[in-house]
Motif scaffolding. Structure first.
Motif, mmCIF file in Angstrom:
data_model
loop_
_atom_site.group_PDB
_atom_site.id
_atom_site.type_symbol
_atom_site.label_atom_id
_atom_site.label_comp_id
_atom_site.label_asym_id
_atom_site.label_seq_id
_atom_site.Cartn_x
_atom_site.Cartn_y
_atom_site.Cartn_z
ATOM 1 N N GLU A 86 -27.928 32.694 -15.667
ATOM 2 C CA GLU A 86 -27.447 34.073 -15.745
ATOM 3 C C GLU A 86 -28.050 34.961 -14.659
ATOM 4 O O GLU A 86 -27.479 35.991 -14.292
ATOM 5 C CB GLU A 86 -27.773 34.648 -17.121
ATOM 6 C CG GLU A 86 -27.090 33.940 -18.279
ATOM 7 C CD GLU A 86 -27.882 32.736 -18.737
ATOM 8 O OE1 GLU A 86 -28.875 32.436 -18.063
ATOM 9 O OE2 GLU A 86 -27.498 32.078 -19.732
ATOM 10 N N VAL A 87 -29.234 34.591 -14.095
ATOM 11 C CA VAL A 87 -29.880 35.432 -13.066
ATOM 12 C C VAL A 87 -29.034 35.472 -11.810
ATOM 13 O O VAL A 87 -29.034 36.471 -11.078
ATOM 14 C CB VAL A 87 -31.297 34.880 -12.776
ATOM 15 C CG1 VAL A 87 -31.985 35.729 -11.697
ATOM 16 C CG2 VAL A 87 -32.102 34.881 -14.044
ATOM 17 N N SER A 88 -28.295 34.425 -11.548
ATOM 18 C CA SER A 88 -27.450 34.394 -10.350
ATOM 19 C C SER A 88 -26.137 35.119 -10.561
ATOM 20 O O SER A 88 -25.304 35.119 -9.653
ATOM 21 C CB SER A 88 -27.180 32.947 -9.926
ATOM 22 O OG SER A 88 -26.464 32.283 -10.959
ATOM 23 N N GLN A 89 -25.964 35.722 -11.705
ATOM 24 C CA GLN A 89 -24.718 36.423 -11.987
ATOM 25 C C GLN A 89 -24.960 37.893 -12.311
ATOM 26 O O GLN A 89 -24.169 38.520 -12.994
ATOM 27 C CB GLN A 89 -23.998 35.740 -13.155
ATOM 28 C CG GLN A 89 -23.640 34.297 -12.899
ATOM 29 C CD GLN A 89 -22.974 33.653 -14.090
ATOM 30 O OE1 GLN A 89 -22.709 34.329 -15.057
ATOM 31 N NE2 GLN A 89 -22.705 32.353 -13.993
ATOM 32 N N LEU A 90 -26.084 38.420 -11.818
ATOM 33 C CA LEU A 90 -26.348 39.852 -12.067
ATOM 34 C C LEU A 90 -25.391 40.741 -11.269
ATOM 35 O O LEU A 90 -24.909 41.758 -11.766
ATOM 36 C CB LEU A 90 -27.798 40.175 -11.689
ATOM 37 C CG LEU A 90 -28.903 39.533 -12.551
ATOM 38 C CD1 LEU A 90 -30.273 39.864 -11.980
ATOM 39 C CD2 LEU A 90 -28.798 40.015 -13.978
ATOM 40 N N ILE A 91 -25.113 40.353 -10.036
ATOM 41 C CA ILE A 91 -24.297 41.171 -9.131
ATOM 42 C C ILE A 91 -23.027 40.391 -8.801
ATOM 43 O O ILE A 91 -23.085 39.201 -8.432
ATOM 44 C CB ILE A 91 -25.066 41.502 -7.832
ATOM 45 C CG1 ILE A 91 -26.366 42.237 -8.171
ATOM 46 C CG2 ILE A 91 -24.202 42.362 -6.902
ATOM 47 C CD1 ILE A 91 -26.169 43.568 -8.881
ATOM 48 N N LYS A 92 -21.911 41.060 -8.954
ATOM 49 C CA LYS A 92 -20.639 40.515 -8.554
ATOM 50 C C LYS A 92 -20.201 41.203 -7.263
ATOM 51 O O LYS A 92 -20.298 42.430 -7.144
ATOM 52 C CB LYS A 92 -19.572 40.726 -9.638
ATOM 53 C CG LYS A 92 -19.883 40.020 -10.945
ATOM 54 C CD LYS A 92 -19.882 38.513 -10.753
ATOM 55 C CE LYS A 92 -20.158 37.825 -12.079
ATOM 56 N NZ LYS A 92 -20.206 36.340 -11.912
ATOM 57 N N THR A 132 -17.993 45.445 -1.866
ATOM 58 C CA THR A 132 -18.167 46.131 -3.149
ATOM 59 C C THR A 132 -19.155 45.338 -4.000
ATOM 60 O O THR A 132 -18.992 44.119 -4.225
ATOM 61 C CB THR A 132 -16.831 46.250 -3.886
ATOM 62 O OG1 THR A 132 -15.892 46.920 -3.048
ATOM 63 C CG2 THR A 132 -17.009 47.009 -5.195
ATOM 64 N N LEU A 133 -20.190 46.013 -4.505
ATOM 65 C CA LEU A 133 -21.229 45.394 -5.360
ATOM 66 C C LEU A 133 -21.115 45.975 -6.764
ATOM 67 O O LEU A 133 -21.094 47.207 -6.924
ATOM 68 C CB LEU A 133 -22.627 45.650 -4.804
ATOM 69 C CG LEU A 133 -22.857 45.199 -3.348
ATOM 70 C CD1 LEU A 133 -24.245 45.635 -2.854
ATOM 71 C CD2 LEU A 133 -22.739 43.691 -3.239
ATOM 72 N N SER A 134 -21.073 45.131 -7.797
ATOM 73 C CA SER A 134 -20.953 45.567 -9.204
ATOM 74 C C SER A 134 -22.141 45.031 -9.991
ATOM 75 O O SER A 134 -22.409 43.804 -9.988
ATOM 76 C CB SER A 134 -19.650 45.065 -9.837
ATOM 77 O OG SER A 134 -18.546 45.535 -9.106
ATOM 78 N N ASN A 135 -22.868 45.917 -10.647
ATOM 79 C CA ASN A 135 -23.991 45.506 -11.519
ATOM 80 C C ASN A 135 -23.417 45.145 -12.900
ATOM 81 O O ASN A 135 -22.930 46.017 -13.612
ATOM 82 C CB ASN A 135 -25.000 46.637 -11.622
ATOM 83 C CG ASN A 135 -26.221 46.232 -12.442
ATOM 84 O OD1 ASN A 135 -26.350 45.070 -12.858
ATOM 85 N ND2 ASN A 135 -27.113 47.187 -12.679
#
Length: 1428
Positions: free
Chosen positions: A1287-1293, A1319-1322
């Protein structure tokens, strides 16, 4: 051989003793008859001398004579010549002697001792009991030797002296002596008589004056005696005074009676003559053994009447005028002084008369032989020429045994006569020398009878020599026996020789040689002799150092057979019984059958009925290998004996051995047998005797019952809880008495096995029971119940009316069993009283049909059931102990409710997820009301009775009612694509955490005779295949009983589940621009993809599936819109077709459970859709809890949190980022053509989404059999535990926005700059530090496949901080050097939670390649542009 009372030396000395004849006057005989004795019988107890005598041999050496015994007989003349075989009269006498000596009762169990020490090594650690002594053989042997007639080839049986007895009351006693002397001389020398024979011509005559103290004048007797001494010398006469006692009834003086032990044999002989049983077999017994080689003589000829046999016995021949024995006691007129007078007389006669006479004759014979031979004066210094003397027959006239007779004065006979004299006075050295010399002379003359006699006595003399100067020459005896038997044809002498030799060999421990000698002497001419010798040979085998037990038993069988032929059936019975100890339980069934059959017949003949029954019983209960005809004969014998014994006894029935009851397989069933299906109704399977017991199923039923009991008692299982057991067998727990209900049947299933090849018929077959009432009874029978309170009653003793009032027993009229058939019988008992019942056995009539007759006997068999073997304590392991088994000891309890369950329209096959509506009917068939109806199942997600709390918001439409749909639908249809409708539902309305479902019965109870029918919804299992589904119904009585608190009813169904649809769902974060919807503030939304595939494989059946509705259930999420690129909203799937549905889901604030309906038609939050959804959720949750509980004790979970606090927070943060609590319900319809009719099937499938990016499926994969794995002896080290945090590798989309194509004129400008928006999404709910590195060069395979390279220009690294659910856009510029296709997805994005300083940044997952096409603008294209 068996042990004898006498030693071998004493036996031989008593067999060969000096013979003395008695010739008395009539008056002297009258005086003796006052004591009920003849004169010879009067002397017999005192003929054994206790003092030592002495004689001098020819060399004047003093020889001691010890324990000399003199044989005194009445002088009886006979003209008969001696026979080479036993005469019929003598044979009858010997048979009587053997018959008179019978083993005492219990003598067979009194065997001891030393000879049994090694038997355990030879006969499988068993003990063989046999008689130590055989007195009948000793009596036979003594009588045989004493009854042997005198022969001419030897002088041992010839008379040495003659006692002339005259009474003192005679007028002139001297004249009487003269007459008697002349009579003796006439008998000896006249030649008129062949018997008796005399030793020497000058026979010793000893004159005895018998004086009666009660009658005669003593002084006159003294004067006569003085005159006798003057005439005959003081050593040749004697005055014997007797009868000093006057017999009167007043005298009570006890005088010993030494004559009885010598004369009792004749008395017993007369008694046996009266009580001899007839040899014919009693009516009803077969006359022969049909297959055995040893045939019993069953002729009907009875024994002939035995008359007095007058034979010249050494014990004395008795006159026919002898008074009847038993009319008075022996020696009634004799006092103790008279006893001493007689003893003194015998001693005086032996020492002063007989021994000097023998000594003188030995000297005379020695002198005569020496003078005739012209040799040395002393026989002891004779040379070998002397030993070789004697006449030699001419060669042309060979002598044979039949025509060779020596004259009385022949030197060879004189040597033999001298040898016999020396042998009689115990001078064995001189006797051996003489026998040895005579043996050579006889062999030279070919006089085989004389030679055999000399060999026999030479061997005996060698054995009896003091100090044993030479070994026992057994070959002498063997030669003598062979000569007697084969050459001389004289079995009498051969038998005597064998008896002597066997005793000598036995005394030397040579039992094998003795047994061989005895067996060699058996023949067909004398069954009695053969039987006795075979028995002694058997004792030789058992007395060896290493006992030969099998040979002992075999020869005992042969001896018993010969005893049977000799009419000695009691001895035959004893031999067979002793042999049976060896043959029993050794697997020799044919031998056992023969022995038992013979024992049974002999026992029955002698009135031992119990022993006969036991013997025949053993034949029948063993696994016999006899033919059917022989087994029928055995059965006929047994039934006849059994019927005879049963007719004599009254009371309880005896036990029968047939058929064999396999007690361990006995099963007991409590309650009524289930009813079969009635029309469309399908009855609950419950428990029956037709079902096989399964240990795993039993444990499963026990677990379900424990759940029900716990639910009924508020989650607590009582301490005294015992699972209900309706059917008991050897594998169930039978430590406690089972509970049965009054007026409900008890069925006992018994396994009967017929071991015979003959068919059997059992009639009037029923159970035997004992009952103890506790005072409670059924309605209407209270008075009788009070009368029998506390009293134990059996149906074997009670009257018919009382038995039926307590317990009604079913009677099977006819029960046929074929040959070697195993058959089950079910017997019923119906109790009418409460109390303790014990089922003890069965009673029946056994019938066997024969060719000519049919015989029936009545008997019983007890049921002896033992529990499992105990193996807990050390004592249990060291010994064989068994636990208790109380399956046949039920406790009868008061009435309880009894429920029956029927199912209507219950399917046998379903599609996976198919919803089917059925009905179940509950009937109370008892007289007691029931309540607390519950049900538990191994598949709680398979069925539901519905929830009364879930009612639709709007009334259901009429369409569902018309189509018989199981679902409730909305009255109005919402438009497609609009916002989904929502409904708040409480989970407690559907879920039952304990897995136990309360059955909604109106009023909570069922009255007696009442029935109720309830709807039951079923859902096909998600896994294809055949499923075994078990239901356990629970109910209670309104009145709580102290022993039975509840009852249960079992039902098992098999459902075949086939594939329908496979639903695969996944959820992803949306990267689209934020919508402007009010509901979506602060969130970019989530896309839910549902992939539906038709996986139904049936060819003719389901044509197509329709996706009717998609619903969701979640606390935090809801399906917002249904996104479809086409306008066709109807989703139809034919075989192997697939459809992909896309929905937008939005997050909402945590509230109660929310149901969202998209494509709304059906109220999915009501029954049965909601019920099955929550049941499936509960089942999966319980399974996960069960798995976690199993693995928690062994190893840590792979996803367990690290021990540090930072790791725990990181895990929670990352998991919150990807957690997704969304359940998808897909409702479908299918159309099926069946019987030319179209049917509509409905169903629903569930998919649970728990995290983003992970796909979930509704189809449970089919379990495949595990492949065989090689056995590893060395365990491999477990792999290191890695704690991944995906899950740590999926913090930012991330997402890139750029033009797909870009045209640039590289001739005019060599660099092409293209603007790109990143575009960065938290996605998390925490602050995240983000680093964007544009200098990263991708080395992935996807990037390498793209031609060319480019570079980012401007700022190449950014560091940002994004808040919760924040979206940030960055403008970047990409620089290209030539035309081509490029992948813009090269920026490296690193992120970590702001609060986790100790954790390094983690590279974030990137999207798919972002491709851009750079086009070079040529001149032509440029010109065209300019033109334009």
């Amino acid at each position: 051989m068996a042990q004898c009372v006498q030693s071998v030396q004493e036996f031989i000395q008593d067999s060969f003793v000096p013979m003395v004849a008695v010739l008395s006057s009539d008056e002297a005989e009258r005086v003796s008859r006052k004591n009920n004795l003849s004169f010879s019988e009067l002397l017999r107890p005192f003929c054994k001398l206790t003092s030592e005598g002495h004689i001098r041999d020819p060399n004047n050496q003093l020889q001691t004579v010890k324990n000399l015994r003199v044989c005194v007989n009445n002088l009886v003349t006979s003209l008969q010549t001696p026979s080479a075989s036993v005469s019929p009269a003598q044979y009858r006498l010997l048979s009587e002697v053997v018959l008179s000596f019978q083993p005492q009762e219990g003598a067979q169990t009194s065997a001891s001792g030393t000879c049994m020490s090694n038997l355990n090594e030879r006969v499988c650690c068993s003990v063989v009991v046999f008689l130590v002594t055989t007195p009948w053989f000793e009596a036979y042997r003594d009588n045989f030797l004493q009854s042997m007639p005198a022969s001419d080839h030897e002088f041992l049986n010839h008379y040495l002296a003659c006692l002339l007895v005259v009474s003192s009351t005679e007028t002139v006693p001297v004249e009487q002596f003269l007459k008697l002397s002349q009579e003796q001389h006439r008998i000896q020398h006249s030649g008129e008589y062949t018997n008796p024979k005399w030793f020497i011509p000058n026979t010793l005559k000893y004159y005895v004056l018998l004086h009666d103290m009660s009658e005669g004048d003593e002084q006159r007797a003294e004067l006569v005696y003085e005159d006798m001494k003057q005439r005959y010398g003081s050593h040749g006469c004697y005055l014997l005074k007797i009868n000093s006692r006057t017999v009167s009834p007043e005298q009570d003086e006890q005088i010993p009676d030494p004559w009885s032990q010598y004369l009792l044999r004749n008395s017993q002989r007369n008694q046996v003559r009266i009580h001899i049983p007839p040899p014919a077999i009693r009516p009803g017994l077969s006359s022969s053994l049909e297959v055995h080689p040893l045939q019993l003589d069953t002729s009907s000829a009875s024994l002939q009447t035995l008359t007095d046999v007058h034979v010249d016995l050494k014990t004395g021949a008795r006159d026919s005028e002898h008074p009847a024995l038993g009319s008075g006691s022996y020696g009634a007129c004799l006092t103790l002084n008279d006893h001493d007078h007689v003893r003194q007389f015998v001693q005086e006669f032996a020492f002063r008369g007989l021994l000097p006479h023998v000594e003188k004759n030995i000297r005379q014979l020695n002198d005569q032989l020496l003078s005739r031979k012209g040799l040395s004066r002393s026989l002891f210094t004779a040379t070998k020429k002397w030993f070789g003397g004697g006449k030699v027959p001419e060669k042309n006239e060979p002598k044979t045994t039949s025509n060779l007779l020596y004259p009385p004065e022949a030197p060879e006979l004189q040597i033999r006569k001298m040898a016999d004299l020396c042998f009689l006075v115990q001078h064995y050295d001189l006797a051996y020398s003489c026998y040895h010399t005579a043996k050579k002379d006889f062999l030279l003359d070919q006089a085989m009878l004389y030679a055999a006699g000399a060999l026999e006595m030479a061997a005996v003399s060698a054995f009896l020599q003091s100090g044993a100067p030479r070994p026992y020459p057994s070959h002498y005896m063997d030669t003598a026996i062979q000569t007697y038997r084969d050459v001389c044809r004289n079995m009498v002498l051969a038998e005597r020789c064998a008896l002597l030799s066997s005793e000598i060999l036995k005394s030397q421990g040579k039992y094998s040689e003795a047994a061989a000698l005895l067996i060699k002497m058996t023949s067909e001419d004398s069954d009695l002799r053969s039987a006795l010798l075979l028995e002694q040979a058997a004792h030789c085998f058992i007395n060896m150092r290493n006992p030969m037990v099998r040979k002992f038993a075999f020869h005992m069988i042969l001896a018993g057979h010969r005893f049977s032929k000799a009419r000695q059936t009691r001895h035959a019975l004893r031999c067979y019984c002793q042999a049976m100890q060896v043959y029993q339980d050794r697997g020799w069934s044919l031998a056992e059958d023969h022995i038992n059959f013979t024992i049974g017949r002999h026992s029955f003949t002698h009135g031992q009925s119990e022993d006969a029954v036991m013997a025949f019983r053993q034949i029948l209960i063993n696994d016999s290998r006899q033919t059917a005809t022989q087994q029928a004969a055995f059965l006929r014998e047994y039934l006849y004996v059994y019927k005879s014994v049963n007719g004599e006894k009254k009371g309880c029935l005896p036990e029968l051995p047939l058929p064999y009851i396999q007690s361990s397989t006995t099963r007991v069933f409590f309650g009524h047998e289930r009813r079969l299906a009635e029309g469309e109704k399908q009855a609950a399977t419950h428990v029956s005797l037709d079902q096989e017991y399964d240990q795993n199923l039993s444990a499963m039923w026990c677990q379900l019952e424990e759940q029900l009991v716990s639910s009924a008692n508020r989650g607590i299982v009582p301490n005294n809880f015992q699972p209900s057991q309706s059917c008991l067998n050897s594998q169930t727990d039978n430590l406690h008495p089972p509970l049965a209900v009054v007026e409900e049947p008890i069925i006992v299933e018994l396994s009967f096995r017929n071991p015979l090849k003959v068919s059997l018929t059992l009639s009037n077959l029923s159970l035997l029971w004992k009952f103890t009432a506790d005072g409670t009874s059924s309605p209407g029978k209270t008075q009788t119940g009070e009368q029998i309170t506390g009293e134990t009653i059996t149906n074997e003793e009670a009257s018919m009316a009382l038995k039926d009032d307590i317990i009604t027993a079913e009677i099977i009229k006819e029960f046929h069993m074929g040959s070697e058939e195993t058959k089950m019988a079910r017997l019923r008992l119906l109790p009418h009283r409460t109390g303790q019942l014990n089922i003890v056995g069965v009673v029946y009539d056994l019938t066997s049909s024969f060719a000519l007759s049919q015989m029936t006997v009545r008997g019983r068999q007890d049921l002896k059931i033992r529990g499992p073997r105990l193996n807990l304590t050390k004592e249990d392991k060291m010994q064989v102990r068994y636990g208790a088994d109380q399956r046949l000891e039920p406790i009868i309890t008061p009435p309880m409710p009894l429920m029956e369950v029927f199912f209507l329209q219950f399917p046998t096959a379903l599609l996976c997820g198919e919803i089917k509506k059925a009905h179940v009917e509950f009937c109370n068939v008892s007289a007691v009301a029931l309540c607390g109806l519950r049900v538990a199942s191994t598949h709680p997600d398979f069925f539901t009775f519905g929830s009364q709390a879930t009612t639709p918001v709007t009334p259901p439409s009429s369409v569902s009612a018309e189509n018989c749909s199981a679902y409730k639908t909305f009255a109005t249809t919402l438009q497609q694509g609009s916002v989904a409708s929502e409904m708040l539902v409480s989970a407690e309305e559907f879920s039952q955490p304990s897995g136990v479902m309360n059955i909604p019965v109106h009023g909570g109870m069922l009255q007696p005779g009442e029935s109720i029918q309830l709807p039951l919804w079923l859902r096909g299992p998600d896994k294809e295949g055949v499923h075994e589904i078990n239901f356990l119904f629970y109910y209670e009585s309104i009145e709580k009983g102290p022993k039975i608190s509840h009852r249960v009813l079992r039902h098992t169904v098999f459902i075949c589940a086939s594939r329908s649809l496979n639903v695969q769902a996944s959820a992803f974060h949306s990267t689209a621009p934020p919508p402007h919807s009010v509901d979506d503030k602060g969130s970019r939304g989530t896309l839910v993809f549902i992939d539906v595939e038709n996986v139904n494989m049936s060819e003719g059946g389901v044509r197509e599936f329709h996706i009717v509705q998609v619903s969701s259930s979640s606390h935090h999420w809801r399906l917002h819109k249904y996104i479809t690129p086409t306008k066709d909203n109807d989703c139809k799937l034919s075989s192997r077709e697939r459809a992909k549905l896309c929905f937008r889901a939005t997050r909402r604030s945590p509230i109660s459970l929310t149901w969202t309906h998209v494509c709304v038609q059906i109220i999915s939050s009501s029954t049965p859709c909601g019920d099955f959804f929550f049941r499936c959720c509960n089942t999966s949750t319980l399974q996960q809890v069960d798995v976690n509980s199993r693995t928690s004790g062994n190893s840590r979970s792979l996803y367990s949190a690290p021990p540090s606090g930072s790791g725990t927070n990181l895990t929670s943060v990352t998991r919150k980022c990807n957690d997704l609590d969304l359940n998808i319900i897909v409702i479908w319809k299918a159309y099926v053509i069946e019987d030319n009719k179209q049917l509509i099937l409905e169903g629903q499938l569930h998919v649970a989404l728990h995290s983003f990016g992970k796909e979930a499926s509704s189809l449970v994969p089919k379990e495949e059999s595990q492949e065989m794995v090689l056995l590893k002896f060395k365990s491999e080290l477990p792999p290191p535990v890695v704690l991944p945090f995906p899950e740590v590798s999926q913090l930012i989309k991330t997402s890139l926005h750029y033009p797909e194509t870009f045209t640039h004129h590289f001739v005019q400008d060599s660099l092409c700059l293209v603007p790109v928006t990143l575009t960065l999404s938290n996605c998390s709910v925490a602050l995240v530090d983000v680093i964007i590195d544009l200098r990263h060069n991708s080395t992935s395979s996807e990037s390498l496949e793209v031609h060319g390279s480019f570079s980012w220009v401007g700022q190449t690294q950014y560091k940002l901080q994004l808040g919760q659910q924040e979206v940030v856009s960055l403008t970047l510029r990409a620089c290209f050097f030539r035309a081509g296709v490029y992948n813009l997805n090269t920026p490296r994005v690193l992120a970590r939670p702001t609060e986790q300083n100790s954790v390094c940044e983690t590279s974030q997952q990137t999207a798919s390649p972002a491709l851009i096409i750079i086009i070079n603008k040529t001149r032509n294209s440029l010109k065209s542009d300019l033109d334009v």
